[in-house]
Write a protein that holds these residues in place. Structure first.
Motif, PDB file in Angstrom:
ATOM      1  N   LYS A  17       8.036  16.439  -7.570  1.00  0.00           N
ATOM      2  CA  LYS A  17       6.620  16.635  -7.280  1.00  0.00           C
ATOM      3  C   LYS A  17       6.320  16.279  -5.818  1.00  0.00           C
ATOM      4  O   LYS A  17       7.151  15.681  -5.128  1.00  0.00           O
ATOM      5  N   LYS A  18       5.120  16.654  -5.379  1.00  0.00           N
ATOM      6  CA  LYS A  18       4.663  16.349  -4.020  1.00  0.00           C
ATOM      7  C   LYS A  18       3.668  15.184  -4.084  1.00  0.00           C
ATOM      8  O   LYS A  18       3.064  14.927  -5.132  1.00  0.00           O
ATOM      9  N   PRO A  19       3.470  14.482  -2.958  1.00  0.00           N
ATOM     10  CA  PRO A  19       2.479  13.398  -2.960  1.00  0.00           C
ATOM     11  C   PRO A  19       1.103  13.858  -3.414  1.00  0.00           C
ATOM     12  O   PRO A  19       0.383  13.120  -4.083  1.00  0.00           O
ATOM     13  N   SER A  20       0.719  15.088  -3.073  1.00  0.00           N
ATOM     14  CA  SER A  20      -0.617  15.576  -3.432  1.00  0.00           C
ATOM     15  C   SER A  20      -0.764  15.850  -4.923  1.00  0.00           C
ATOM     16  O   SER A  20      -1.854  16.179  -5.385  1.00  0.00           O
ATOM     17  N   ASP A  21       0.329  15.719  -5.703  1.00  0.00           N
ATOM     18  CA  ASP A  21       0.234  15.874  -7.155  1.00  0.00           C
ATOM     19  C   ASP A  21      -0.257  14.590  -7.834  1.00  0.00           C
ATOM     20  O   ASP A  21      -0.465  14.577  -9.042  1.00  0.00           O
ATOM     21  N   TYR A  22      -0.447  13.528  -7.053  1.00  0.00           N
ATOM     22  CA  TYR A  22      -0.833  12.233  -7.611  1.00  0.00           C
ATOM     23  C   TYR A  22      -2.163  11.784  -7.012  1.00  0.00           C
ATOM     24  O   TYR A  22      -2.431  12.006  -5.834  1.00  0.00           O
ATOM     25  N   VAL A  23      -2.980  11.156  -7.834  1.00  0.00           N
ATOM     26  CA  VAL A  23      -4.257  10.629  -7.359  1.00  0.00           C
ATOM     27  C   VAL A  23      -4.481   9.264  -7.982  1.00  0.00           C
ATOM     28  O   VAL A  23      -4.150   9.035  -9.156  1.00  0.00           O
ATOM     29  N   LEU A  24      -5.008   8.340  -7.202  1.00  0.00           N
ATOM     30  CA  LEU A  24      -5.342   7.006  -7.680  1.00  0.00           C
ATOM     31  C   LEU A  24      -6.857   6.913  -7.783  1.00  0.00           C
ATOM     32  O   LEU A  24      -7.557   7.112  -6.786  1.00  0.00           O
ATOM     33  N   LEU A  25      -7.358   6.617  -8.947  1.00  0.00           N
ATOM     34  CA  LEU A  25      -8.791   6.485  -9.155  1.00  0.00           C
ATOM     35  C   LEU A  25      -9.150   5.004  -9.205  1.00  0.00           C
ATOM     36  O   LEU A  25      -8.564   4.252  -9.982  1.00  0.00           O
ATOM     37  N   VAL A  26     -10.094   4.600  -8.386  1.00  0.00           N
ATOM     38  CA  VAL A  26     -10.562   3.216  -8.393  1.00  0.00           C
ATOM     39  C   VAL A  26     -12.057   3.220  -8.621  1.00  0.00           C
ATOM     40  O   VAL A  26     -12.763   4.153  -8.220  1.00  0.00           O
ATOM     41  N   ARG A  27     -12.575   2.191  -9.252  1.00  0.00           N
ATOM     42  CA  ARG A  27     -13.986   2.185  -9.621  1.00  0.00           C
ATOM     43  C   ARG A  27     -14.889   2.012  -8.414  1.00  0.00           C
ATOM     44  O   ARG A  27     -15.960   2.601  -8.329  1.00  0.00           O
ATOM     45  N   GLN A  28     -14.476   1.189  -7.472  1.00  0.00           N
ATOM     46  CA  GLN A  28     -15.288   0.949  -6.282  1.00  0.00           C
ATOM     47  C   GLN A  28     -14.418   0.285  -5.219  1.00  0.00           C
ATOM     48  O   GLN A  28     -13.267  -0.065  -5.464  1.00  0.00           O
ATOM     49  N   LYS A  29     -14.987   0.166  -3.999  1.00  0.00           N
ATOM     50  CA  LYS A  29     -14.321  -0.503  -2.881  1.00  0.00           C
ATOM     51  C   LYS A  29     -12.929   0.061  -2.630  1.00  0.00           C
ATOM     52  O   LYS A  29     -11.929  -0.656  -2.596  1.00  0.00           O
ATOM     53  N   ALA A  30     -12.876   1.390  -2.425  1.00  0.00           N
ATOM     54  CA  ALA A  30     -11.596   2.041  -2.175  1.00  0.00           C
ATOM     55  C   ALA A  30     -10.934   1.524  -0.908  1.00  0.00           C
ATOM     56  O   ALA A  30      -9.700   1.486  -0.805  1.00  0.00           O
ATOM     57  N   ASP A  31     -11.727   1.097   0.083  1.00  0.00           N
ATOM     58  CA  ASP A  31     -11.157   0.578   1.331  1.00  0.00           C
ATOM     59  C   ASP A  31     -10.302  -0.658   1.084  1.00  0.00           C
ATOM     60  O   ASP A  31      -9.238  -0.835   1.691  1.00  0.00           O
ATOM     61  N   GLU A  32     -10.764  -1.533   0.180  1.00  0.00           N
ATOM     62  CA  GLU A  32      -9.995  -2.740  -0.125  1.00  0.00           C
ATOM     63  C   GLU A  32      -8.687  -2.383  -0.828  1.00  0.00           C
ATOM     64  O   GLU A  32      -7.636  -2.980  -0.554  1.00  0.00           O
ATOM     65  N   PHE A  33      -8.738  -1.413  -1.735  1.00  0.00           N
ATOM     66  CA  PHE A  33      -7.512  -0.996  -2.421  1.00  0.00           C
ATOM     67  C   PHE A  33      -6.530  -0.385  -1.418  1.00  0.00           C
ATOM     68  O   PHE A  33      -5.312  -0.599  -1.519  1.00  0.00           O
ATOM     69  N   GLU A  34      -7.051   0.358  -0.467  1.00  0.00           N
ATOM     70  CA  GLU A  34      -6.175   0.976   0.529  1.00  0.00           C
ATOM     71  C   GLU A  34      -5.416  -0.098   1.296  1.00  0.00           C
ATOM     72  O   GLU A  34      -4.196   0.034   1.532  1.00  0.00           O
ATOM     73  N   GLU A  35      -6.084  -1.154   1.701  1.00  0.00           N
ATOM     74  CA  GLU A  35      -5.438  -2.225   2.453  1.00  0.00           C
ATOM     75  C   GLU A  35      -4.345  -2.893   1.627  1.00  0.00           C
ATOM     76  O   GLU A  35      -3.272  -3.232   2.138  1.00  0.00           O
ATOM     77  N   GLU A  36      -4.606  -3.084   0.333  1.00  0.00           N
ATOM     78  CA  GLU A  36      -3.639  -3.757  -0.532  1.00  0.00           C
ATOM     79  C   GLU A  36      -2.438  -2.863  -0.850  1.00  0.00           C
ATOM     80  O   GLU A  36      -1.317  -3.342  -1.033  1.00  0.00           O
ATOM     81  N   LEU A  37      -2.655  -1.548  -0.901  1.00  0.00           N
ATOM     82  CA  LEU A  37      -1.593  -0.632  -1.309  1.00  0.00           C
ATOM     83  C   LEU A  37      -0.751  -0.130  -0.143  1.00  0.00           C
ATOM     84  O   LEU A  37       0.434   0.179  -0.329  1.00  0.00           O
ATOM     85  N   GLN A  38      -1.340  -0.047   1.042  1.00  0.00           N
ATOM     86  CA  GLN A  38      -0.732   0.689   2.143  1.00  0.00           C
ATOM     87  C   GLN A  38       0.686   0.240   2.462  1.00  0.00           C
ATOM     88  O   GLN A  38       1.612   1.053   2.488  1.00  0.00           O
ATOM     89  N   SER A  39       0.890  -1.047   2.710  1.00  0.00           N
ATOM     90  CA  SER A  39       2.207  -1.519   3.140  1.00  0.00           C
ATOM     91  C   SER A  39       3.251  -1.348   2.044  1.00  0.00           C
ATOM     92  O   SER A  39       4.405  -0.968   2.324  1.00  0.00           O
ATOM     93  N   VAL A  40       2.887  -1.612   0.798  1.00  0.00           N
ATOM     94  CA  VAL A  40       3.836  -1.470  -0.313  1.00  0.00           C
ATOM     95  C   VAL A  40       4.217  -0.012  -0.503  1.00  0.00           C
ATOM     96  O   VAL A  40       5.394   0.323  -0.728  1.00  0.00           O
ATOM     97  N   PHE A  41       3.250   0.891  -0.408  1.00  0.00           N
ATOM     98  CA  PHE A  41       3.534   2.313  -0.567  1.00  0.00           C
ATOM     99  C   PHE A  41       4.391   2.837   0.579  1.00  0.00           C
ATOM    100  O   PHE A  41       5.287   3.664   0.377  1.00  0.00           O
ATOM    101  N   LEU A  42       4.110   2.374   1.804  1.00  0.00           N
ATOM    102  CA  LEU A  42       4.929   2.799   2.944  1.00  0.00           C
ATOM    103  C   LEU A  42       6.376   2.373   2.766  1.00  0.00           C
ATOM    104  O   LEU A  42       7.301   3.104   3.148  1.00  0.00           O
ATOM    105  N   ALA A  43       6.592   1.209   2.201  1.00  0.00           N
ATOM    106  CA  ALA A  43       7.956   0.727   1.960  1.00  0.00           C
ATOM    107  C   ALA A  43       8.703   1.634   0.989  1.00  0.00           C
ATOM    108  O   ALA A  43       9.933   1.720   1.022  1.00  0.00           O
TER     109      ALA A  43
END
Length: 467
Positions: free
Chosen positions: A365-391
């Motif tokens: 699959k491609k990255p665009s086949d996946y979506v993460l749904l968060v209830r609110q404060k997507a910016d905070e989730f991005e900060e928490e996920l970014q480094s782990v996902f890049l790894a």
């Protein structure tokens, strides 16, 4: 394709094999229609096919147009693209796809001189978004201006809901301020007066623009008749999210006969109640416009297993929810829904990144086949996920991240932004067929030429905020 109209009985769907029986019923219905369709039912595709049907059969007569109203910029752009792929350019040019806010703003801009002098914005004006503290400050100022016997009532207005419900549900009188007779009249008049004349340039919210647009069509019958004559067919997508202000505008503009409205949505997906969405939008529409309700029963997106899960949830919301029929084949040989429990946020993030990486590799699959749904404060989730996902070699795009006064989701479908990004990619020497096609299309348009082009570009995993 010939410019000669196709007989309605001979018309066939464009770009797809067929429509489900219920969709055929809704597509051919001559009056207003209330189309209830769940997730994966192909609501946008149905609207694109109905547009093709009306244009190619000549039911939408030459010189007349179809107006499609969506709630988000990307939805409006997506629907316009679908129609352009299904009908010739000369017919696609008669299909106008806008958001509610864009349509009401366009009416205010075009007919600003028709607004009564005491409610007329400056030209130009600014668009603003009020924070809760600003609303509190303004309501306090209005209360201080009021006569003593109105102050207690004015103190009951909630900063959170005042503009959404009180202003949004208020029909502006043409004779403000002489018509002020109640505390509500007083509060709304001074609220609007501050936006219109508080500074040198009017600073308007989209709700204010909606109310001014409704006033224009209600107070100027000739303008209202011209709009209805231009758009004999109107589509409204995601109708369950229609606010009181938006519904009132629709009723004033198109509720006097002569316009066929197709409202599409799913009351079980109503998530905008906090923003003023009506709880009875479909029922009120069917009563006011004598609309026929049609339920779409096919799901073109979800596997049979997932449809069964969706139906289980749907029945808890509406015991009379019809059984939906999946039109796809299963792609998973295991559970389609899983619930994970983690002892810490770090473990959860690590598990999520590893699962996506493994699943992407295993199923190609491609990255665009996946979506993460968060209830609110997507910016905070991005900060928490970014480094782990890049790894794990994964990239993220936060669709909710603000860029100036807009967000990434809207910016990605903005025509000007797409052109600018394409030009920058080519300017730095980056090989990008998609950027070349984007700029080529623009040059063809500028030179009055047309050329069919299509392309697909893998996108990074998206983060969507849900409410």
């Amino acid at each position: 394709m010939s410019n000669r109209s196709i007989a309605p009985d001979s018309w066939r769907p464009r770009g797809i094999a067929n429509l489900e029986p219920a969709a055929w019923t809704a597509l051919r219905h001559e009056g207003s229609t209330s189309v209830v369709a769940g997730p994966g039912a192909g609501k946008s595709e149905f609207l694109a096919q109905r547009a093709a049907y009306l244009l190619e059969t000549g039911l939408c007569k030459p010189t007349k147009q179809i107006l499609a109203i969506s709630f988000k910029t990307d939805a409006a752009a997506n629907l316009a693209v679908r129609v352009r792929k299904r009908v010739p350019p000369e017919l696609a040019g008669r299909f106008t796809s806008l958001t509610f806010d864009a349509f009401t703003k366009s009416l205010v801009d075009r007919f600003l001189a028709a607004i009564p002098q005491r409610l007329r914005p400056t030209r130009p004006y600014d668009i603003v978004f009020h924070a809760r503290r600003q609303v509190e400050t303004e309501l306090t100022r209005i209360r201080d201006l009021a006569r003593p016997d109105w102050k207690e009532h004015l103190a009951s207005f909630s900063p959170q809901s005042f503009e959404i419900f009180d202003v949004g549900g208020y029909r502006l009188p043409t004779d403000f301020p002489t018509s002020i007779k109640t505390p509500e009249d007083f509060a709304i008049y001074h609220w609007l007066h501050a936006q219109l004349y508080g500074t040198g340039t009017s600073k308007l919210t989209f709700i204010t623009l909606n109310r001014l647009a409704e006033l224009i069509v209600r107070a100027n019958p000739k303008i209202a008749r011209a709009i209805r004559a231009t758009y004999p067919y109107v589509f409204v997508d995601e109708f369950q999210d229609t606010s009181f202000a938006q519904y009132d505008f629709l009723l004033s503009t198109f509720g006097h006969g002569g316009t066929n409205i197709t409202a599409v949505g799913d009351h079980k997906q109503r998530i905008m109640g906090w923003a003023g969405a009506r709880q009875d939008a479909f029922e009120q529409f069917e009563n006011d416009f004598q609309a026929q309700r049609v339920n779409l029963l096919f799901n073109f997106r979800s596997s049979p297993e997932l449809v069964r899960v969706q139906h289980f949830v749907a029945e808890t919301l509406d015991p009379h929810s019809p059984q939906i029929q999946s039109q796809t084949t299963g792609q998973l040989d295991r559970d389609v829904v899983q619930v994970w429990r983690s002892t810490s946020k770090a473990i959860e993030v690590q598990r999520l990144a590893q699962w996506i990486s493994t699943d992407m590799t295993g199923r190609r699959k491609k990255p665009s086949d996946y979506v993460l749904l968060v209830r609110q404060k997507a910016d905070e989730f991005e900060e928490e996920l970014q480094s782990v996902f890049l790894a794990e070699g994964l990239s993220l795009r936060n669709e909710s991240r603000a860029v100036g006064k807009t967000n990434v989701q809207d910016l990605m479908v903005d025509a000007a932004a797409s052109i600018a990004i394409a030009a920058l990619r080519l300017a730095i020497g980056q090989r990008s067929p998609a950027a070349w096609v984007t700029l080529s299309k623009i040059f063809y348009v500028i030179r009055g030429q047309t050329k069919k082009m299509s392309y697909g570009v893998p996108l990074p995993i998206e983060i969507w905020k849900i409410s």
